[in-house]
Design a protein around this motif. Structure first.
Motif, PDB file in Angstrom:
ATOM      1  N   MET A   7       0.823  -1.203   0.000  1.00  0.00           N
ATOM      2  CA  MET A   7       0.000   0.000   0.000  1.00  0.00           C
ATOM      3  C   MET A   7       0.855   1.249   0.000  1.00  0.00           C
ATOM      4  SD  MET A   7      -2.691   1.273   2.892  1.00  0.00           S
ATOM      5  CE  MET A   7      -1.357   1.455   4.066  1.00  0.00           C
ATOM      6  N   LEU A   8       1.934   1.224   0.781  1.00  0.00           N
ATOM      7  CA  LEU A   8       2.763   2.401   0.909  1.00  0.00           C
ATOM      8  C   LEU A   8       3.634   2.621  -0.319  1.00  0.00           C
ATOM      9  CD1 LEU A   8       3.716   1.904   4.624  1.00  0.00           C
ATOM     10  CD2 LEU A   8       2.301   3.732   3.691  1.00  0.00           C
ATOM     11  N   LEU A  12       0.298   6.182  -6.818  1.00  0.00           N
ATOM     12  CA  LEU A  12      -0.906   6.897  -6.418  1.00  0.00           C
ATOM     13  C   LEU A  12      -1.756   7.125  -7.663  1.00  0.00           C
ATOM     14  CD1 LEU A  12       0.759   9.407  -3.970  1.00  0.00           C
ATOM     15  CD2 LEU A  12      -0.434   7.280  -3.462  1.00  0.00           C
ATOM     16  N   PHE A  13      -3.013   6.800  -7.509  1.00  0.00           N
ATOM     17  CA  PHE A  13      -3.878   6.796  -8.686  1.00  0.00           C
ATOM     18  C   PHE A  13      -4.267   8.206  -9.106  1.00  0.00           C
ATOM     19  CE2 PHE A  13      -4.578   2.339  -8.951  1.00  0.00           C
ATOM     20  CZ  PHE A  13      -4.436   1.864  -7.668  1.00  0.00           C
ATOM     21  N   GLY A 124      -3.236  10.055   5.791  1.00  0.00           N
ATOM     22  CA  GLY A 124      -4.356  10.777   6.399  1.00  0.00           C
ATOM     23  C   GLY A 124      -5.323  11.296   5.352  1.00  0.00           C
ATOM     24  N   ALA A 125      -4.815  11.496   4.129  1.00  0.00           N
ATOM     25  CA  ALA A 125      -5.682  11.936   3.038  1.00  0.00           C
ATOM     26  C   ALA A 125      -6.766  10.914   2.743  1.00  0.00           C
ATOM     27  CB  ALA A 125      -4.855  12.211   1.783  1.00  0.00           C
ATOM     28  N   GLN A 126      -6.450   9.612   2.878  1.00  0.00           N
ATOM     29  CA  GLN A 126      -7.475   8.595   2.607  1.00  0.00           C
ATOM     30  C   GLN A 126      -8.595   8.639   3.635  1.00  0.00           C
ATOM     31  OE1 GLN A 126      -6.383   4.580   1.781  1.00  0.00           O
ATOM     32  NE2 GLN A 126      -4.768   5.133   0.336  1.00  0.00           N
ATOM     33  N   ALA A 127      -8.251   8.917   4.893  1.00  0.00           N
ATOM     34  CA  ALA A 127      -9.291   9.033   5.912  1.00  0.00           C
ATOM     35  C   ALA A 127     -10.217  10.201   5.606  1.00  0.00           C
ATOM     36  CB  ALA A 127      -8.658   9.194   7.289  1.00  0.00           C
ATOM     37  N   PHE A 151      -4.045   8.488  -2.146  1.00  0.00           N
ATOM     38  CA  PHE A 151      -5.471   8.458  -2.442  1.00  0.00           C
ATOM     39  C   PHE A 151      -5.948   7.051  -2.775  1.00  0.00           C
ATOM     40  CE2 PHE A 151      -3.748  12.588  -3.958  1.00  0.00           C
ATOM     41  CZ  PHE A 151      -4.243  13.352  -2.920  1.00  0.00           C
ATOM     42  N   ASP A 152      -7.247   6.850  -2.646  1.00  0.00           N
ATOM     43  CA  ASP A 152      -7.885   5.571  -2.954  1.00  0.00           C
ATOM     44  C   ASP A 152      -8.889   5.817  -4.074  1.00  0.00           C
ATOM     45  OD1 ASP A 152      -9.299   3.228  -3.093  1.00  0.00           O
ATOM     46  OD2 ASP A 152      -9.626   3.040  -0.944  1.00  0.00           O
TER      47      ASP A 152
END
Length: 491
Positions: A7-8, A12-13, A124-127, A151-152
């Protein structure tokens, strides 16, 4: 490879196409109607800072200090810790989202503001992203800023990663951010104001003066007056608020004994004049202090709590009031599997010290930064001139092959006598937890047996901190535990 590391490391999409922003959300105003005179002060909303992986609320201390120096009231600046949000070796984004949702709601209720601004770093951006698309965040946020955001692409609202009517800004490194794998284009969002910051690494995106100015102007519509933190001023008194937390898990530690001392620069010699100040952390881990700067001394903060290693935190004086300092302690047992693996990777002993070198605001990069240890080698008669030098920031500090591709993105460096053989080794400890994303180790001997020369010095580029060589094995208030050298870079 663990899911966490995948994941890390993953690219990044890029976001899918953005639908048109809602009418009335202009480039210089927020989703709500601004006051008629439209002054900067009237556009200063409550601002929530959201930290990332292996971080805590103090990640945003310099930025919050600069916001305060430019007119924001302390009750408008809100930092919080994601607590217990590491599952295995990865960040538990769903749990982070729930905690952020509750915190954002409390800020909105406390302040009575119709909308808030949000600044998020790393994962933290994903949260924040999940909060926006699943929990009605678009009804609460005005400006959303992602710093080195991860991002997700599966979390969208109406097909967009930047759902209206909020305004979005992304700030990225131009290639020094290891989470981008050197590609500055990754992590940009369609529909956002996407910018790059020259030469910044992932941690510098938290504290760069250029980043602060961009964030402040995006939120308020005006340039800041104070664009960098002032130097420490002799006899200047600062109001400080600390929180004792479990390292990396960020859970509060109550009932900890916290001792504040002045130490002589370059030797870490404790000053005998005056009585050290002693405080006890409250139920949420908090301790308050007023400190007056003296340019001849650094600060040692000793923290002791039942079930934790004694920690000795060495750092420079403050440069502005701070409400979100964090004091990290390592548990002897317990905590997340990730924290347990880190602690179990240490070699503890009665002859050597263990140092945790840490800069929240600048990663340690091979071939860019210099990290040097000076320490008495113990092999010759006691004399300062017998101090050895060990270069810690070399190609040998990178993780073992196959552990992580992000070895250059070192934030936390653990230095200790890996083999307990009183000699310096060839590089890292043979422990995956100490050689993974953001975390590295180095085998170096810091002699903890000679009382007259019981200190070492570590220099991070042009800044030097001295640490007392506490015995890492066993624990008592005056000669035991683990030292943290916290270098507070603003750039």
């Amino acid at each position: 490879m663990t899911h966490a590391l995948r994941m890390l490391r993953m690219p990044l999409f890029a976001a899918v196409a953005l639908l048109a922003l809602a009418a009335g959300c202009s480039k210089d105003d927020t989703p709500t109607t601004p006051p008629s005179n439209n002054t900067v002060t009237e556009k200063m909303r409550p601002t929530v800072f959201v930290h990332g992986f292996l971080e805590a609320a103090d990640a945003f201390t310099p930025m919050a200090q600069l916001f305060a120096l430019n007119g924001y009231a302390q009750n408008q600046l809100h930092q919080f810790d994601f607590e217990g949000c590491i599952s295995g070796t990865q960040a538990d984004v769903a749990k982070m989202t729930d905690q952020f949702k509750a915190f954002a709601a409390s800020v909105k209720a406390q302040t009575g503001s119709d909308r808030i601004d949000i600044v998020a770093h790393g994962i933290g951006a994903q949260a924040v992203q999940q909060w926006l698309v699943k929990h009605g965040g678009t009804d609460v946020a005005a400006h959303v800023i992602f710093l080195g955001g991860q991002f997700d692409a599966s979390q969208t609202l109406n097909g967009s990663l930047t759902p209206s009517p909020c305004k979005y800004l992304t700030l990225r490194s131009d290639g020094k951010d290891a989470t981008q794998a050197g590609d500055a284009a990754k992590g940009t969002l369609q529909g956002a104001d996407n910018r790059t910051i020259a030469g910044a690494d992932h941690q510098q995106l938290l504290a760069s003066n250029d980043v602060f100015s961009a964030v402040y102007t995006f939120c308020t519509g005006a340039d800041p007056t104070v664009k960098s933190l002032p130097a420490s001023m002799n006899l200047q008194a600062y109001t400080l608020r600390f929180r004792v937390i479990t390292a990396f898990d960020n859970t509060p530690v109550s009932g900890a004994t916290v001792v504040f001392r002045r130490i002589k620069k370059g030797t870490a010699e404790r000053q005998v004049t005056g009585v050290p100040r002693v405080a006890t952390s409250d139920a949420q881990g908090y301790v308050a202090l007023t400190d007056t700067v003296n340019p001849y001394f650094d600060i040692e903060i000793s923290v002791g709590a039942s079930g934790y290693h004694d920690m000795h935190i060495f750092r420079q004086s403050w440069r502005a009031n701070s409400q979100n300092e964090r004091l990290r302690v390592l548990p002897k047992t317990g905590g997340s599997a990730y924290v347990q693996a880190i602690v179990q990777g240490f070699t503890l002993g009665s002859t050597h010290a263990l140092a945790w070198v840490f800069s929240p605001y600048r990663a340690i990069y091979n071939n860019r930064d210099r990290l040097t240890l000076e320490s008495y080698d113990g092999a010759t008669p006691p004399d300062y001139y017998d101090y050895k030098k060990v270069e810690l920031a070399t190609t040998q500090t990178a993780p073992a092959a196959g552990v992580s591709a992000q070895g250059s993105n070192t934030v936390h460096m653990f230095v200790f006598d890996v083999g307990a053989d009183k000699t310096d080794g060839a590089g890292s400890a043979p422990a995956a937890a100490l050689n993974t994303y953001g975390v590295n180790s180095y085998d170096a001997f810091m002699n903890a047996t000679n009382v007259s020369l019981n200190y070492s010095k570590i220099t991070f580029n042009a800044k030097t901190l001295a640490l007392l060589n506490f015995k890492s094995q066993g624990s008592n208030p005056n000669n035991g535990g683990i030292s943290i050298l916290q270098f507070d870079y603003s750039e």
